[in-house]
Design a protein around this motif. Structure first.
Motif, PDB file in Angstrom:
ATOM      1  N   SER A  64     -12.211  13.263  78.964  1.00  0.00           N
ATOM      2  CA  SER A  64     -13.459  13.965  78.721  1.00  0.00           C
ATOM      3  C   SER A  64     -14.546  12.910  78.550  1.00  0.00           C
ATOM      4  O   SER A  64     -14.374  11.965  77.778  1.00  0.00           O
ATOM      5  CB  SER A  64     -13.244  14.792  77.455  1.00  0.00           C
ATOM      6  OG  SER A  64     -14.354  14.757  76.643  1.00  0.00           O
ATOM      7  N   ARG A  71     -17.982  17.983  80.415  1.00  0.00           N
ATOM      8  CA  ARG A  71     -17.423  19.153  79.720  1.00  0.00           C
ATOM      9  C   ARG A  71     -16.892  20.215  80.686  1.00  0.00           C
ATOM     10  O   ARG A  71     -15.764  20.677  80.563  1.00  0.00           O
ATOM     11  CB  ARG A  71     -18.451  19.764  78.781  1.00  0.00           C
ATOM     12  CG  ARG A  71     -17.809  20.805  77.851  1.00  0.00           C
ATOM     13  CD  ARG A  71     -18.812  21.532  76.989  1.00  0.00           C
ATOM     14  NE  ARG A  71     -19.767  20.682  76.361  1.00  0.00           N
ATOM     15  CZ  ARG A  71     -19.583  20.009  75.227  1.00  0.00           C
ATOM     16  NH1 ARG A  71     -18.416  20.087  74.615  1.00  0.00           N
ATOM     17  NH2 ARG A  71     -20.524  19.266  74.717  1.00  0.00           N
ATOM     18  N   HIS A  92      -8.598  15.907  76.355  1.00  0.00           N
ATOM     19  CA  HIS A  92      -9.115  14.849  75.489  1.00  0.00           C
ATOM     20  C   HIS A  92     -10.397  15.399  74.866  1.00  0.00           C
ATOM     21  O   HIS A  92     -11.167  16.103  75.528  1.00  0.00           O
ATOM     22  CB  HIS A  92      -9.451  13.593  76.283  1.00  0.00           C
ATOM     23  CG  HIS A  92      -8.254  12.900  76.855  1.00  0.00           C
ATOM     24  ND1 HIS A  92      -8.200  11.547  77.089  1.00  0.00           N
ATOM     25  CD2 HIS A  92      -7.047  13.386  77.258  1.00  0.00           C
ATOM     26  CE1 HIS A  92      -7.024  11.227  77.594  1.00  0.00           C
ATOM     27  NE2 HIS A  92      -6.306  12.322  77.726  1.00  0.00           N
ATOM     28  N   LEU A  93     -10.615  15.067  73.622  1.00  0.00           N
ATOM     29  CA  LEU A  93     -11.800  15.546  72.909  1.00  0.00           C
ATOM     30  C   LEU A  93     -12.491  14.325  72.319  1.00  0.00           C
ATOM     31  O   LEU A  93     -11.892  13.602  71.516  1.00  0.00           O
ATOM     32  CB  LEU A  93     -11.322  16.478  71.798  1.00  0.00           C
ATOM     33  CG  LEU A  93     -12.317  17.448  71.214  1.00  0.00           C
ATOM     34  CD1 LEU A  93     -12.782  18.421  72.283  1.00  0.00           C
ATOM     35  CD2 LEU A  93     -11.644  18.243  70.087  1.00  0.00           C
ATOM     36  N   GLU A  98     -21.228  14.886  69.828  1.00  0.00           N
ATOM     37  CA  GLU A  98     -20.847  16.277  69.539  1.00  0.00           C
ATOM     38  C   GLU A  98     -21.299  16.670  68.131  1.00  0.00           C
ATOM     39  O   GLU A  98     -21.522  15.808  67.271  1.00  0.00           O
ATOM     40  CB  GLU A  98     -19.320  16.459  69.632  1.00  0.00           C
ATOM     41  CG  GLU A  98     -18.717  16.142  70.979  1.00  0.00           C
ATOM     42  CD  GLU A  98     -19.079  17.170  72.064  1.00  0.00           C
ATOM     43  OE1 GLU A  98     -19.591  18.263  71.738  1.00  0.00           O
ATOM     44  OE2 GLU A  98     -18.859  16.856  73.251  1.00  0.00           O
ATOM     45  N   VAL A 103     -17.903  21.366  68.612  1.00  0.00           N
ATOM     46  CA  VAL A 103     -16.442  21.142  68.576  1.00  0.00           C
ATOM     47  C   VAL A 103     -15.714  22.427  68.174  1.00  0.00           C
ATOM     48  O   VAL A 103     -14.685  22.782  68.761  1.00  0.00           O
ATOM     49  CB  VAL A 103     -16.094  19.977  67.618  1.00  0.00           C
ATOM     50  CG1 VAL A 103     -14.597  19.876  67.387  1.00  0.00           C
ATOM     51  CG2 VAL A 103     -16.615  18.655  68.183  1.00  0.00           C
ATOM     52  N   LEU A 106     -15.455  24.665  71.170  1.00  0.00           N
ATOM     53  CA  LEU A 106     -14.486  24.145  72.148  1.00  0.00           C
ATOM     54  C   LEU A 106     -13.050  24.407  71.666  1.00  0.00           C
ATOM     55  O   LEU A 106     -12.187  24.837  72.446  1.00  0.00           O
ATOM     56  CB  LEU A 106     -14.736  22.639  72.299  1.00  0.00           C
ATOM     57  CG  LEU A 106     -14.335  21.971  73.597  1.00  0.00           C
ATOM     58  CD1 LEU A 106     -14.850  22.732  74.806  1.00  0.00           C
ATOM     59  CD2 LEU A 106     -14.868  20.534  73.625  1.00  0.00           C
ATOM     60  N   LEU A 107     -12.812  24.170  70.385  1.00  0.00           N
ATOM     61  CA  LEU A 107     -11.455  24.379  69.858  1.00  0.00           C
ATOM     62  C   LEU A 107     -11.050  25.846  69.972  1.00  0.00           C
ATOM     63  O   LEU A 107      -9.901  26.160  70.313  1.00  0.00           O
ATOM     64  CB  LEU A 107     -11.381  23.948  68.383  1.00  0.00           C
ATOM     65  CG  LEU A 107     -11.511  22.448  68.117  1.00  0.00           C
ATOM     66  CD1 LEU A 107     -11.475  22.171  66.617  1.00  0.00           C
ATOM     67  CD2 LEU A 107     -10.401  21.660  68.811  1.00  0.00           C
ATOM     68  N   TYR A 110     -10.136  26.481  73.517  1.00  0.00           N
ATOM     69  CA  TYR A 110      -8.835  25.900  73.857  1.00  0.00           C
ATOM     70  C   TYR A 110      -7.690  26.729  73.266  1.00  0.00           C
ATOM     71  O   TYR A 110      -6.687  26.968  73.920  1.00  0.00           O
ATOM     72  CB  TYR A 110      -8.761  24.443  73.390  1.00  0.00           C
ATOM     73  CG  TYR A 110      -9.517  23.489  74.310  1.00  0.00           C
ATOM     74  CD1 TYR A 110      -9.501  23.675  75.688  1.00  0.00           C
ATOM     75  CD2 TYR A 110     -10.229  22.410  73.807  1.00  0.00           C
ATOM     76  CE1 TYR A 110     -10.192  22.814  76.537  1.00  0.00           C
ATOM     77  CE2 TYR A 110     -10.916  21.537  74.649  1.00  0.00           C
ATOM     78  CZ  TYR A 110     -10.889  21.749  76.019  1.00  0.00           C
ATOM     79  OH  TYR A 110     -11.556  20.907  76.868  1.00  0.00           O
ATOM     80  N   LEU A 118      -4.034  18.009  71.563  1.00  0.00           N
ATOM     81  CA  LEU A 118      -5.301  17.361  71.923  1.00  0.00           C
ATOM     82  C   LEU A 118      -5.141  15.855  71.828  1.00  0.00           C
ATOM     83  O   LEU A 118      -4.389  15.368  70.979  1.00  0.00           O
ATOM     84  CB  LEU A 118      -6.402  17.747  70.924  1.00  0.00           C
ATOM     85  CG  LEU A 118      -6.700  19.225  70.688  1.00  0.00           C
ATOM     86  CD1 LEU A 118      -7.548  19.382  69.423  1.00  0.00           C
ATOM     87  CD2 LEU A 118      -7.430  19.820  71.892  1.00  0.00           C
ATOM     88  N   VAL A 120      -7.507  13.018  70.650  1.00  0.00           N
ATOM     89  CA  VAL A 120      -8.770  12.996  69.909  1.00  0.00           C
ATOM     90  C   VAL A 120      -9.306  11.563  69.821  1.00  0.00           C
ATOM     91  O   VAL A 120      -8.614  10.657  69.332  1.00  0.00           O
ATOM     92  CB  VAL A 120      -8.569  13.599  68.505  1.00  0.00           C
ATOM     93  CG1 VAL A 120      -9.858  13.510  67.691  1.00  0.00           C
ATOM     94  CG2 VAL A 120      -8.130  15.061  68.628  1.00  0.00           C
TER      95      VAL A 120
END
Ligand code: FAD
Length: 302
Positions: A64, A71, A92-93, A98, A103, A106-107, A110, A118, A120
């Protein structure tokens, strides 16, 4: 059966699977891709994922771009892998740029598509970006994910057997790594390296600090000297002199360079397995061929 023998047998099983017999037990390999939204690069990534299912990988991760720069592409690739339903998808985050809100959203997304793991990272600030957002270091992002999602995700973090290029000292870098583990990392993937001793020493050092999470070596196949030299300068990986000099000698003889590269990387992988590495994470650069070539060479060298 000893662990080393078990891993070597599994390697043999992979070779057999490439030749068309039974696939290996899941869990030994993982593969990393970068996101591409359209065109033939996108198709190539898809075909590579398909070809690499031969290895029965534990997961496919998708990088990412820091600051949300990829994104859409990361999301699209993750959704495609999830829809394929063969290999678990691991985004990948990155924290740079951010906010807590971005976040959280996004979580949530996901989770809704079944992501359970993830990678991270802090990420690297794109040039020109001044604000770091709500997360200055990876540890802050890990803490936030644990705060809002509990143990819903398995968290992988980055580790640097040759030290992160920005770190003031090796000792501090290892201390920061320990802090990421304390904050909730379940396992780690290393930056790629070509010195097996750097990995073994790093693992001993963290074991001395009581860290027992699996630290999976990141493996970069060698297919192009100039590109590799550029990447390695940026991320602080040393290409040992004897490898560099030989790669330089091949110049435009790509067939010889790639044959040599596959042997060198396969030898590294075999040494890592013999040294009890818990798995291998391949940086595929969206190509299956170089990875499969290394795995085949591992069989002939073992
Ligand atoms: P951190 O663990 O936060 O460390 C960054 C630096 O800060 C280190 O020098 C560390 O020593 C120092 N540090 C940490 N905590 C503190 C503290 N409390 N005080 C002072 N200094 C501190 N980049 C991307 O943009 N996208 C990706 O998808 C991506 N995937 C990767 C996957 C793997 C397996 C690896 C190894 C790297 C990946 N990277 C990716 C690169 C990574 O984002 C960069 O290496 C980045 O510079 C550091 O990220 P980190 O998570 O290791 O950061």
């Amino acid at each position: 059966m000893s662990r080393v023998r078990g891993l070597l047998n599994q390697t043999t099983t992979v070779i057999n699977s490439i030749k068309g017999s039974a696939p290996m037990t899941q869990g030994q390999y993982s593969c990393e891709f970068f996101p591409i939204r359209a065109n033939e690069g996108h198709q190539r990534a898809r075909e590579s994922r398909l070809a690499l299912t031969e290895l029965n990988p534990e997961f496919y991760s998708v990088t990412s771009g820091a600051g949300g720069s990829t994104r859409e592409g990361t999301l699209q690739a993750i959704e495609e892998i999830a829809e394929e339903g063969v290999t678990p998808a691991v985004p990948h985050l990155t924290g740079v740029g951010e906010t807590r809100d971005s976040v959280s959203a996004l979580l949530e997304h996901y989770r809704s598509i079944g992501v359970q793991r993830l990678v991270v990272l802090r990420g690297d600030r794109p040039s020109g970006m001044i604000e770091h957002g709500d997360f200055r270091y990876a540890i802050e992002l890990i803490e936030f994910i644990r705060e809002i999602s509990g143990s819903a995700f398995h968290i992988d973090v980055a580790a640097y057997p040759e030290a992160h290029p920005e770190t003031p000292s090796f000792r501090e870098d290892i201390g920061f790594f320990r802090d990421k583990v304390k904050a909730g990392a379940d396992s780690a993937i290393t930056q790629y390296f070509y010195n097996v001793d750097a990995y073994l020493r790093f693992r001993d050092d963290i074991a001395d600090l009581g860290i027992t999470i699996p630290v999976v070596p990141g493996i970069m196949p060698i297919t192009n000297y100039k590109q590799l030299a550029r990447f390695s300068d940026t991320c602080g990986t040393e290409i040992p002199r004897w490898i560099r000099r030989r790669l330089e000698d091949y110049q435009d003889d790509l067939d010889s360079l790639r044959a040599f590269g596959a042997d060198v990387v396969a030898l590294l992988c075999n040494q890592l397995i013999e040294g009890d590495a818990p798995g291998l994470h391949f940086y595929t650069l969206n190509r299956s061929g170089p990875v499969l070539r290394v795995v085949k060479a591992m069989g002939s060298l073992a």
